[in-house]
Scaffold this motif. Sequence first.
Motif, PDB file in Angstrom:
ATOM      1  N   ALA A 156      40.204  51.151  52.915  1.00 24.61           N
ATOM      2  CA  ALA A 156      40.369  51.760  51.593  1.00 24.61           C
ATOM      3  C   ALA A 156      39.020  52.113  50.987  1.00 24.61           C
ATOM      4  O   ALA A 156      37.964  51.635  51.423  1.00 24.61           O
ATOM      5  N   ASP A 157      39.051  52.951  49.968  1.00 21.81           N
ATOM      6  CA  ASP A 157      37.872  53.216  49.152  1.00 21.81           C
ATOM      7  C   ASP A 157      37.848  52.312  47.928  1.00 21.81           C
ATOM      8  O   ASP A 157      36.775  51.938  47.448  1.00 21.81           O
ATOM      9  N   ALA A 158      39.025  51.973  47.416  1.00 24.78           N
ATOM     10  CA  ALA A 158      39.119  51.122  46.239  1.00 24.78           C
ATOM     11  C   ALA A 158      40.351  50.234  46.358  1.00 24.78           C
ATOM     12  O   ALA A 158      41.368  50.645  46.917  1.00 24.78           O
ATOM     13  N   VAL A 159      40.238  49.024  45.816  1.00 29.82           N
ATOM     14  CA  VAL A 159      41.354  48.086  45.771  1.00 29.82           C
ATOM     15  C   VAL A 159      41.508  47.613  44.331  1.00 29.82           C
ATOM     16  O   VAL A 159      40.522  47.208  43.697  1.00 29.82           O
ATOM     17  N   LEU A 160      42.733  47.673  43.827  1.00 30.69           N
ATOM     18  CA  LEU A 160      43.044  47.151  42.497  1.00 30.69           C
ATOM     19  C   LEU A 160      43.796  45.841  42.643  1.00 30.69           C
ATOM     20  O   LEU A 160      44.781  45.769  43.392  1.00 30.69           O
ATOM     21  N   LEU A 161      43.352  44.811  41.924  1.00 33.49           N
ATOM     22  CA  LEU A 161      43.944  43.479  42.012  1.00 33.49           C
ATOM     23  C   LEU A 161      44.512  43.070  40.660  1.00 33.49           C
ATOM     24  O   LEU A 161      43.823  43.178  39.640  1.00 33.49           O
ATOM     25  N   GLY A 162      45.747  42.555  40.657  1.00 36.64           N
ATOM     26  CA  GLY A 162      46.343  42.104  39.414  1.00 36.64           C
ATOM     27  C   GLY A 162      46.955  40.727  39.492  1.00 36.64           C
ATOM     28  O   GLY A 162      47.580  40.272  38.537  1.00 36.64           O
ATOM     29  N   TYR A 163      46.789  40.065  40.630  1.00 32.60           N
ATOM     30  CA  TYR A 163      47.306  38.704  40.777  1.00 32.60           C
ATOM     31  C   TYR A 163      46.210  37.705  40.428  1.00 32.60           C
ATOM     32  O   TYR A 163      45.025  38.022  40.449  1.00 32.60           O
ATOM     33  N   ARG A 164      46.615  36.470  40.142  1.00 34.38           N
ATOM     34  CA  ARG A 164      45.625  35.441  39.823  1.00 34.38           C
ATOM     35  C   ARG A 164      44.700  35.238  41.022  1.00 34.38           C
ATOM     36  O   ARG A 164      45.139  35.174  42.165  1.00 34.38           O
ATOM     37  N   GLN A 165      43.413  35.118  40.725  1.00 42.10           N
ATOM     38  CA  GLN A 165      42.424  35.020  41.799  1.00 42.10           C
ATOM     39  C   GLN A 165      42.659  33.814  42.688  1.00 42.10           C
ATOM     40  O   GLN A 165      42.454  33.868  43.903  1.00 42.10           O
ATOM     41  N   SER A 166      43.103  32.699  42.112  1.00 42.47           N
ATOM     42  CA  SER A 166      43.357  31.504  42.928  1.00 42.47           C
ATOM     43  C   SER A 166      44.458  31.757  43.945  1.00 42.47           C
ATOM     44  O   SER A 166      44.459  31.180  45.039  1.00 42.47           O
ATOM     45  N   SER A 167      45.410  32.637  43.601  1.00 49.11           N
ATOM     46  CA  SER A 167      46.473  32.979  44.548  1.00 49.11           C
ATOM     47  C   SER A 167      45.960  33.871  45.668  1.00 49.11           C
ATOM     48  O   SER A 167      46.465  33.827  46.789  1.00 49.11           O
ATOM     49  N   LEU A 168      44.955  34.702  45.353  1.00 50.34           N
ATOM     50  CA  LEU A 168      44.445  35.645  46.336  1.00 50.34           C
ATOM     51  C   LEU A 168      43.423  35.033  47.282  1.00 50.34           C
ATOM     52  O   LEU A 168      43.246  35.507  48.404  1.00 50.34           O
ATOM     53  N   VAL A 169      42.730  33.979  46.837  1.00 46.06           N
ATOM     54  CA  VAL A 169      41.657  33.392  47.647  1.00 46.06           C
ATOM     55  C   VAL A 169      42.182  32.927  48.995  1.00 46.06           C
ATOM     56  O   VAL A 169      41.552  33.157  50.045  1.00 46.06           O
ATOM     57  N   ARG A 170      43.337  32.302  49.006  1.00 49.97           N
ATOM     58  CA  ARG A 170      43.827  31.746  50.278  1.00 49.97           C
ATOM     59  C   ARG A 170      44.222  32.821  51.274  1.00 49.97           C
ATOM     60  O   ARG A 170      44.390  32.535  52.467  1.00 49.97           O
ATOM     61  N   PHE A 171      44.362  34.061  50.793  1.00 54.70           N
ATOM     62  CA  PHE A 171      44.685  35.166  51.701  1.00 54.70           C
ATOM     63  C   PHE A 171      43.464  36.046  51.997  1.00 54.70           C
ATOM     64  O   PHE A 171      43.581  37.039  52.714  1.00 54.70           O
ATOM     65  N   GLY A 172      42.329  35.682  51.448  1.00 54.79           N
ATOM     66  CA  GLY A 172      41.130  36.488  51.665  1.00 54.79           C
ATOM     67  C   GLY A 172      41.196  37.834  50.981  1.00 54.79           C
ATOM     68  O   GLY A 172      40.534  38.791  51.401  1.00 54.79           O
ATOM     69  N   LEU A 173      41.972  37.926  49.898  1.00 54.65           N
ATOM     70  CA  LEU A 173      42.129  39.181  49.182  1.00 54.65           C
ATOM     71  C   LEU A 173      41.586  39.097  47.758  1.00 54.65           C
ATOM     72  O   LEU A 173      41.910  39.949  46.916  1.00 54.65           O
ATOM     73  N   VAL A 180      36.112  47.259  44.174  1.00 55.45           N
ATOM     74  CA  VAL A 180      37.181  46.310  43.864  1.00 55.45           C
ATOM     75  C   VAL A 180      37.263  46.144  42.352  1.00 55.45           C
ATOM     76  O   VAL A 180      36.264  45.838  41.700  1.00 55.45           O
ATOM     77  N   VAL A 181      38.438  46.367  41.801  1.00 61.33           N
ATOM     78  CA  VAL A 181      38.659  46.242  40.364  1.00 61.33           C
ATOM     79  C   VAL A 181      39.793  45.247  40.139  1.00 61.33           C
ATOM     80  O   VAL A 181      40.898  45.437  40.661  1.00 61.33           O
ATOM     81  N   ALA A 182      39.508  44.184  39.390  1.00 56.69           N
ATOM     82  CA  ALA A 182      40.472  43.112  39.188  1.00 56.69           C
ATOM     83  C   ALA A 182      40.841  42.986  37.714  1.00 56.69           C
ATOM     84  O   ALA A 182      40.041  43.263  36.820  1.00 56.69           O
ATOM     85  N   LEU A 183      42.048  42.537  37.478  1.00 56.79           N
ATOM     86  CA  LEU A 183      42.612  42.410  36.140  1.00 56.79           C
ATOM     87  C   LEU A 183      43.179  41.006  35.963  1.00 56.79           C
ATOM     88  O   LEU A 183      43.767  40.448  36.894  1.00 56.79           O
ATOM     89  N   ASN A 184      43.006  40.439  34.770  1.00 59.62           N
ATOM     90  CA  ASN A 184      43.815  39.281  34.396  1.00 59.62           C
ATOM     91  C   ASN A 184      44.145  39.363  32.914  1.00 59.62           C
ATOM     92  O   ASN A 184      43.791  40.328  32.233  1.00 59.62           O
ATOM     93  N   ALA A 185      44.841  38.355  32.406  1.00 58.72           N
ATOM     94  CA  ALA A 185      45.286  38.411  31.012  1.00 58.72           C
ATOM     95  C   ALA A 185      44.254  37.872  30.043  1.00 58.72           C
ATOM     96  O   ALA A 185      44.011  38.451  28.989  1.00 58.72           O
ATOM     97  N   TRP A 186      43.596  36.738  30.393  1.00 61.41           N
ATOM     98  CA  TRP A 186      42.881  35.948  29.397  1.00 61.41           C
ATOM     99  C   TRP A 186      41.375  35.909  29.591  1.00 61.41           C
ATOM    100  O   TRP A 186      40.704  35.113  28.944  1.00 61.41           O
ATOM    101  N   PRO A 230      39.604  27.802  29.710  1.00 60.97           N
ATOM    102  CA  PRO A 230      40.775  27.057  30.181  1.00 60.97           C
ATOM    103  C   PRO A 230      41.966  27.908  30.550  1.00 60.97           C
ATOM    104  O   PRO A 230      42.860  27.433  31.251  1.00 60.97           O
ATOM    105  N   TRP A 231      42.018  29.174  30.089  1.00 65.08           N
ATOM    106  CA  TRP A 231      43.165  30.022  30.402  1.00 65.08           C
ATOM    107  C   TRP A 231      42.829  31.102  31.426  1.00 65.08           C
ATOM    108  O   TRP A 231      43.608  32.041  31.610  1.00 65.08           O
ATOM    109  N   ALA A 232      41.717  30.983  32.107  1.00 60.98           N
ATOM    110  CA  ALA A 232      41.301  32.040  33.028  1.00 60.98           C
ATOM    111  C   ALA A 232      42.326  32.286  34.135  1.00 60.98           C
ATOM    112  O   ALA A 232      42.447  33.408  34.635  1.00 60.98           O
ATOM    113  N   GLU A 233      43.076  31.269  34.510  1.00 58.63           N
ATOM    114  CA  GLU A 233      44.077  31.418  35.569  1.00 58.63           C
ATOM    115  C   GLU A 233      45.495  31.451  35.025  1.00 58.63           C
ATOM    116  O   GLU A 233      46.456  31.380  35.785  1.00 58.63           O
ATOM    117  N   ALA A 234      45.643  31.544  33.713  1.00 63.50           N
ATOM    118  CA  ALA A 234      46.966  31.484  33.108  1.00 63.50           C
ATOM    119  C   ALA A 234      47.692  32.822  33.213  1.00 63.50           C
ATOM    120  O   ALA A 234      47.078  33.884  33.226  1.00 63.50           O
TER     121      ALA A 234
END
Length: 472
Positions: free
Chosen positions: A285-302, A316-322, A327-331
Motif C-alpha cells: 500500500a501507499d497509505a494505511v488508515l487505522l481506527g482500532y485500538r493500538q493494543s489490539s493491533l500490536v499483537r497482529f503487527g498492524l 500510516v494515519v491512526a485514529l482514536n477517541a480520547w 488514562p483513557w488512551a485505550e478507551a
Amino acid sequence: MTPPAEPPASGLLDLRRFLEPALGSVPEPSDWWSGPRTWWAGALDVEGLALGSLGVLIAALTALGPARGAAVDASRVTTSSALAGASFDSIRRLRVDGRPPDIWAPMSGFRRARNDWVRLHANYPHHAQALLAALGIAGPEQLDAAVLERDALDVEAAVRSAGGVAAAVRTAGEWAASGAGTAAAGEPWIRWSLGEASAALLPHDVAPGLPLHGVRVLDLTRVIAGPSASRLLGALGADVLRIDPPQHPELLDAHLDTGFAKRSGVADLRVAEQLAEVRALARAADAVLLGYRQSSLVRFGLDVDSLRADVPHLAVVALNAWGWEGPWAEARGFDSIVQAACGIADLYGAPAGARDGSAHDAAWRPGALPVQALDHATGMGMAAAAVALLAARARGLAGSARLSLIATANELMRAGTPDAAEPAELPVETRTAVSAYGELEYVGPPLAVGGRPLDYPHAPVRYGTSPLEWMP
C-alpha cells in the motif's frame, strides 16, 4: 500543547498550521470555498470546523500536485458551504429505495442517572450486550430504571469495565479537571512522527482531475471518521480496500453511507493465513488508515510502529477517541460519547440556563452538535494527513500521523462561539446510484475538482465480498 492561532483570512478555524511538520509553511489557498458562513448556528463554530478541516485537505492536495508532477491549476480543488454541510450530514441524507436509515439503536442516547445524565452507545450488538451485562438487566425495557438507580459516573465506570461505551455528561470544567481531560488538553490536532527517508515518489500517471490516481489505501477503520476519510480518498482516485473482522461486522447503514468509492473485504486476523494476506496488502500500500485500538493491533503487527518498521516509506494515519496519552488512551469512544464527556453536550443543553444541579431537574436536558462534526472533521484531518505524508515523500520525509476525536473537540471548543448571524438555508443536491442493496439517494463528496463537483466512482459494493488484493 499547540496554542490557538489567529484565524486565517477566511475567518475559519486555522487548522492548516498542523500540516507544517510534514509540508513546511502552508499558505492559505485563495478562493477555495464559497457560500454563507453560518447555516447551523449554535453555541460553537461547527461551520468553521467543517470548512476549516476541508481547507486542510485542500492545502495538502495542493502540495501533492508538484510532488506527482501534476500542475496544481489543472486540478484545482475547492469546496462550498453547501457541499460541506451536506457531506457532514451524509447519513441523514441517505435513502435506500426511498427509505431513511435507522441511525440509533433503542439503548443509545442520553439517560437520566440518579444525580445527572449519562450518554450510552449501543448501536453495535457486542456493545449492547456489554451494556446489559454491566447493569445486570435482561433487556432495553429495564434500562431507564437501572440507570436511574446509579450516579452517572458509576454507570460510566460499570459500562466501560464491561467493554461497553458510555460517558457521564460533564461540564467543560469538570472534564478539564479529570485525569483524561488533563491528558487530552495537550493533544495536537495532528500528532506527527516523521523521519528522513529516501525519496519514494508516487506513480506519475495522474488521471485528469483525479489527484490520487494510482494510490493504494488500506482502510482498517470503522464507523464514520476513518471510513469518511477513505471514502473521500477513493473519490479523489485512490484504490481503497476496506477490511473488517467477521466477528464484528459493520452496521449496514454505516456501510451504505461510507462504503462509496471503495471495496469491502473481510479477514479474521486470528487466522495466520488471513493475517499474512492483510500484512502483505499493507506492504504493497501507499497509505494505511487505522481506527482500532493500538493494543489490539500490536499483537497482529498492524500497529503504527510495526507497519512503519515493515515499510519505511508507508504513510500510516491512526485514529482514536480520547488522545494518545492518559488514562483513557485505550478507551472506546464515539463522537456522541466524546461530546458528552468533554462539555459539548452541556453547552448544547436546553433550555439554556435551566440546569441547576439538582438531582432531578426536569427542565434541562443535554444536547448535541447539529451533525457528527467530530467524526467528519477528524476524517477530513485523516485524509489530509495521508495526502501530506504522500507529498512529503518527495521531500525525503516519511512517517505517521495520529488524530483523535477529543483533539478535534478541543479545537472546536477553543474557537468559542461564532459571531451572531442569521443561519442560511443551504441547497442540498442529492444523486442516485444503483447498488446491490437497491437504489441509493446520497450526497456527493464535499469537493469540486477543476470547477466540477466530485462524485464517487461507484456505489458501495456488497459488504465483505471483495477479494483481498489490489486492483491491477
